[in-house]
Scaffold this active site. Sequence first.
Site, PDB file in Angstrom:
ATOM      1  N   ARG A 141      -9.771   6.406  -4.255  1.00 19.51           N
ATOM      2  CA  ARG A 141      -9.608   4.638  -3.545  1.00 19.51           C
ATOM      3  C   ARG A 141     -10.141   5.174  -2.230  1.00 19.51           C
ATOM      4  O   ARG A 141      -9.843   6.202  -1.880  1.00 19.51           O
ATOM      5  CB  ARG A 141      -7.747   4.704  -4.037  1.00 19.51           C
ATOM      6  N   ARG A 200      -8.442  -6.605   4.790  1.00 20.46           N
ATOM      7  CA  ARG A 200      -8.451  -5.350   5.650  1.00 20.46           C
ATOM      8  C   ARG A 200      -6.325  -4.507   5.800  1.00 20.46           C
ATOM      9  O   ARG A 200      -6.573  -5.416   4.980  1.00 20.46           O
ATOM     10  CB  ARG A 200      -8.668  -6.084   7.488  1.00 20.46           C
ATOM     11  N   ASP A 232     -13.630  -0.988   0.982  1.00 24.89           N
ATOM     12  CA  ASP A 232     -14.442   0.087   0.391  1.00 24.89           C
ATOM     13  C   ASP A 232     -15.712  -0.414   0.480  1.00 24.89           C
ATOM     14  O   ASP A 232     -16.749   0.594   0.110  1.00 24.89           O
ATOM     15  CB  ASP A 232     -13.953  -0.451  -1.554  1.00 24.89           C
ATOM     16  N   ARG A 244      -4.527  -9.666  -9.259  1.00 25.72           N
ATOM     17  CA  ARG A 244      -6.339  -9.060  -8.841  1.00 25.72           C
ATOM     18  C   ARG A 244      -6.122  -8.330  -9.839  1.00 25.72           C
ATOM     19  O   ARG A 244      -5.583  -7.388 -10.269  1.00 25.72           O
ATOM     20  CB  ARG A 244      -5.922  -8.082  -7.343  1.00 25.72           C
ATOM     21  N   HIS A 251       1.063  -1.048  -0.162  1.00 24.47           N
ATOM     22  CA  HIS A 251       0.331   0.092  -0.060  1.00 24.47           C
ATOM     23  C   HIS A 251       1.003   1.434  -0.131  1.00 24.47           C
ATOM     24  O   HIS A 251       1.981   1.333   0.713  1.00 24.47           O
ATOM     25  CB  HIS A 251      -1.190  -0.048   1.273  1.00 24.47           C
ATOM     26  N   GLU A 292     -17.320  -6.236  -2.487  1.00 25.65           N
ATOM     27  CA  GLU A 292     -16.773  -5.139  -1.747  1.00 25.65           C
ATOM     28  C   GLU A 292     -17.381  -3.676  -1.350  1.00 25.65           C
ATOM     29  O   GLU A 292     -16.604  -2.602  -0.528  1.00 25.65           O
ATOM     30  CB  GLU A 292     -15.036  -4.363  -2.191  1.00 25.65           C
TER      31      GLU A 292
END
EC number: 4.1.1.31
Length: 883
Positions: free
Chosen positions: A713, A581, A543, A396, A138, A506
């Site tokens: 995001r 998470r 999300d 993904r 991230h 999500e």
Amino acid sequence: MNEQYSALRSNVSMLGKVLGETIKDALGEHILERVETIRKLSKSSRAGNDANRQELLTTLQNLSNDELLPVARAFSQFLNLANTAEQYHSISPKGEAASNPEVIARTLRKLKNQPELSEDTIKKAVESLSLELVLTAHPTEITRRTLIHKMVEVNACLKQLDNKDIADYEHNQLMRRLRQLIAQSWHTDEIRKLRPSPVDEAKWGFAVVENSLWQGVPNYLRELNEQLEENLGYKLPVEFVPVRFTSWMGGDRDGNPNVTADITRHVLLLSRWKATDLFLKDIQVLVSELSMVEATPELLALVGEEGAAEPYRYLMKNLRSRLMATQAWLEARLKGEELPKPEGLLTQNEELWEPLYACYQSLQACGMGIIANGDLLDTLRRVKCFGVPLVRIDIRQESTRHTEALGELTRYLGIGDYESWSEADKQAFLIRELNSKRPLLPRNWQPSAETREVLDTCQVIAEAPQGSIAAYVISMAKTPSDVLAVHLLLKEAGIGFAMPVAPLFETLDDLNNANDVMTQLLNIDWYRGLIQGKQMVMIGYSDSAKDAGVMAASWAQYQAQDALIKTCEKAGIELTLFHGRGGSIGRGGAPAHAALLSQPPGSLKGGLRVTEQGEMIRFKYGLPEITVSSLSLYTGAILEANLLPPPEPKESWRRIMDELSVISCDVYRGYVRENKDFVPYFRSATPEQELGKLPLGSRPAKRRPTGGVESLRAIPWIFAWTQNRLMLPAWLGAGTALQKVVEDGKQSELEAMCRDWPFFSTRLGMLEMVFAKADLWLAEYYDQRLVDKALWPLGKELRNLQEEDIKVVLAIANDSHLMADLPWIAESIQLRNIYTDPLNVLQAELLHRSRQAEKEGQEPDPRVEQALMVTIAGIAAGMRNTG
């Protein structure tokens, strides 16, 4: 506890002193005095002195542009040092996590004391333990790798300084080393100049494996084995390694155009290269250690005459040659050279395992168990945990990319437009093609670049050694056809095995529909045949919270999991729930133990698979000792959740949660989506627009370049509100809903839920933690400095709402003040606030100056911009979680 605080405080103040000396040496007495004045004012302001608070604001507003950066850096570096000290204290003999390996012992004792659990049942639960941690890059890991290395060494110095028997000269040497490290950090730029590429992110992940997990995992298994022997008289089998690591770095292309099929191919090779590098070091040690002569007939037969003199060494040297040949081939491939595969190329874990295990068995049989259970055992366990790929990767991709690719294909084939078909027609087409023996892709078709990329990615999966790719995750999954489409694309790429494909649900609606979607899929015969009784489903935390607010999202997550568990149980399917998470509360982050025990009963039967995000990777796995502690916590929680599952909630509790969910979602969306002032307020009261300039992560902050909050995001959304200390996404709507239910006369029921239902008490605990980190006077200061007066009433309304929320949460939890049951965390927040507050005030000032200059058409002042970046990184360190 008090001894722990005082030891932490004295280390923090010692590190602060050394930092002060460094600043004085670098910039002179004047800057150090300025920093000290600000620190004292901040401390006094925190203690409630309003005059000093005012003086703090004035002092920071009056800093010259030349003073901004040194002051921002001083407080930011101080917070990094405080975090390092805190990390050290969490694993020092006096600290909290020193007892975390004890968690396993405590859990085992607790389980043994349950009359309904036999030792055999507990052993079976241990044998079915499965923990897969998925490392994600991230953008929130703000700290640069080079500074992380220095902080690891600071940690080592603190450890040695704690030694009571240390000689004076050693003490002086360590202090000198600390001064050097802190000076090096001060003279290093803490902000990256360029965004990291996906390959840089993957290398960051490999560095975590090398510096911490490589040693931490075998240490954890020794600890686990010791506790099991002591409490159950049970020894872990050599081949039993319940923990695996997977990575999204280089595999997660959702909304990140920089992650291409070529990048994924490169990262897979790089990962294998790193594995050979690390195993070579291990084998080198074994070559020098395993000089023994005595061996079993089986081993002697394996090595033949040539190796009979030193059979173990002979096998290790052979393995070393194979590793070296493999590494050389991988290096050539990474440089783009096409070479034939060399003889003895290692592609499967068994090829590493077999010679090592043969040595292990022979040593055991010849009475040399003490040697077998040394470095050799650690290496065997690394083969099981990391193996040839080092870390597996997940792919993904967003569901619409697959739909668009198939739409383009069907239009080319002249059979209609897949994108506009009904769900039933899509499914019929997909199942027909999945059952068909002929290929669907025409040879001479020239698809668009986007579709080519989707097809190339499937090609990479088909070509990769089996076992190097863990799963294909479909983000924004909404229908059964989303899952079938991926299976069809993989089949067309020539994949020869059933790749786990996990839909990620999500948004609030998608979570509510998750069970229907999976039920439909499981009713398709072809699909049931393919999955062989195993299904993975990913639950999105970030999300859904951004979509509906934290209370409604967490209830939807609970219900979706609960329904999926029951559906799969009925269908005889082993379900693995994959939890997406984040590190912050608005993204589902909660202390691991509490979070796992608050899930629906049965949610961990198929093991735990969870993402570990950017900055949390460093807090949970930054050092081998912390790795042992984190893995032990997870182990204890999984065993407890599986053997002593939380109770099924009462029907009346479910009804209350439904009510809380509806009210809180309405309140949240009423502000975020429907209040016309909200977006302009958000943009001006937080550094949201400035965050886009930070070279964080390889992924753009928005899914689409235009668009409002909904296209932002989840991470920058939360990051921005954490910076201005209103922490809005993590609480908005929750307290109002609780208040309404209290007014309806249900307070005693809420108190019972808090007492007897881990799901609910964890929700309240997380709210308390957010409120403890939030600060209304700072949020108000951002408004005064940055927001148009016409929008001030909205800011005031939101702050009043938070004050009301705090009261209702404390009343239901029967607490007199926030975090009453977690004094260690409360203390740590208080300790950092003194240093975070000046950074917040300074950030508001910098945003004001930067926006003023922009308004007047001036070029941005690089000193202001650089200082702003430093405050963003510093506040992230102070809050201990970013987005």
